[in-house]
Design an enzyme around this catalytic site. Structure first.
Site, PDB file in Angstrom:
ATOM      1  N   SER A  61       0.782  -1.083  -0.007  1.00 44.94           N
ATOM      2  CA  SER A  61       0.057  -0.138   0.059  1.00 44.94           C
ATOM      3  C   SER A  61       0.781   1.124   0.121  1.00 44.94           C
ATOM      4  CB  SER A  61      -1.040  -0.141   1.213  1.00 44.94           C
ATOM      5  OG  SER A  61      -2.071   0.725   0.937  1.00 44.94           O
ATOM      6  N   ASP A 119      -9.426  -4.796  -5.402  1.00 48.15           N
ATOM      7  CA  ASP A 119      -8.965  -3.797  -4.409  1.00 48.15           C
ATOM      8  C   ASP A 119      -9.885  -2.806  -4.613  1.00 48.15           C
ATOM      9  OD1 ASP A 119      -7.690  -1.962  -2.774  1.00 48.15           O
ATOM     10  OD2 ASP A 119      -5.650  -2.859  -3.536  1.00 48.15           O
ATOM     11  N   HIS A 151      -7.820  -5.365  -1.065  1.00 45.39           N
ATOM     12  CA  HIS A 151      -6.555  -4.612  -0.479  1.00 45.39           C
ATOM     13  C   HIS A 151      -6.133  -5.369   0.600  1.00 45.39           C
ATOM     14  CE1 HIS A 151      -3.932  -1.088  -0.570  1.00 45.39           C
ATOM     15  NE2 HIS A 151      -4.197  -1.041   0.618  1.00 45.39           N
TER      16      HIS A 151
END
Length: 172
Positions: A61, A119, A151
């Site tokens: 991320s 995601d 995610h």
């Protein structure tokens, strides 16, 4: 740096964002501040005897975004970069930094990128756009797509990353 989460509580993050979007300005002050702190960690590794061409940087991320800034703006001589469920803003300082390079300075670090198609926080298209832009600027980049992955990390993704690392650095 800090960011307000959807529940409006303060949480620690790699750098500040104006919003989670790929079409807004980057918060360059906090990105650069974190890059300087991470440079200290890289320098500590070098002082301990690790050569820079044996150092990989990467993350998940925002950590992957941070790693791309660190490598492509400040440490182009690291061995490689991995970015999992990550992206760079459309007008990222990374892109401008690479464009400003004198191509005789050497190769750019290889990018190993993974992203899930499901995601909901960082859309797959943002990761894909980042990958295409970096490739167009001469970064040797791969993008590994994971259907139905949100995610999050998956065992398959981590195994692919491990294989990539072991290919770069086989166990002696």
């Amino acid at each position: 740096p800090h960011m307000l989460s959807p529940s409006r509580t303060l949480s620690t993050v790699w750098f500040d964002r104006y919003k989670i979007s790929n079409d807004c300005p980057e918060h360059t002050e906090t990105i650069e501040s974190m890059c300087h702190g991470l440079t200290d960690l890289i320098n500590d590794e070098i002082k301990s005897g690790i050569t820079k061409n044996r150092i990989l940087v990467g993350g998940f991320s925002m950590g992957g975004g941070m790693a791309m800034h660190l490598a492509y703006r400040f440490h182009r001589d690291v061995a490689g970069v991995f970015a999992l469920s990550s992206f760079l803003n459309k007008e990222s300082a990374c892109f401008f930094s690479i464009q400003a390079l004198n191509r005789n300075e050497g190769d750019l670090p290889e990018l190993f990128q993974c992203h899930g198609t499901a995601d909901e926080l960082i859309p797959y298209s943002w990761g894909e756009e980042t990958n295409k832009m970096l490739k167009s600027l001469g970064v040797p980049a791969s993008l590994h797509t994971f259907p139905n992955l949100d995610h999050e990390l998956s065992r398959t993704e981590i195994e692919k990353l491990k294989t990539w690392i072991m290919e770069k650095y086989p166990v002696a």
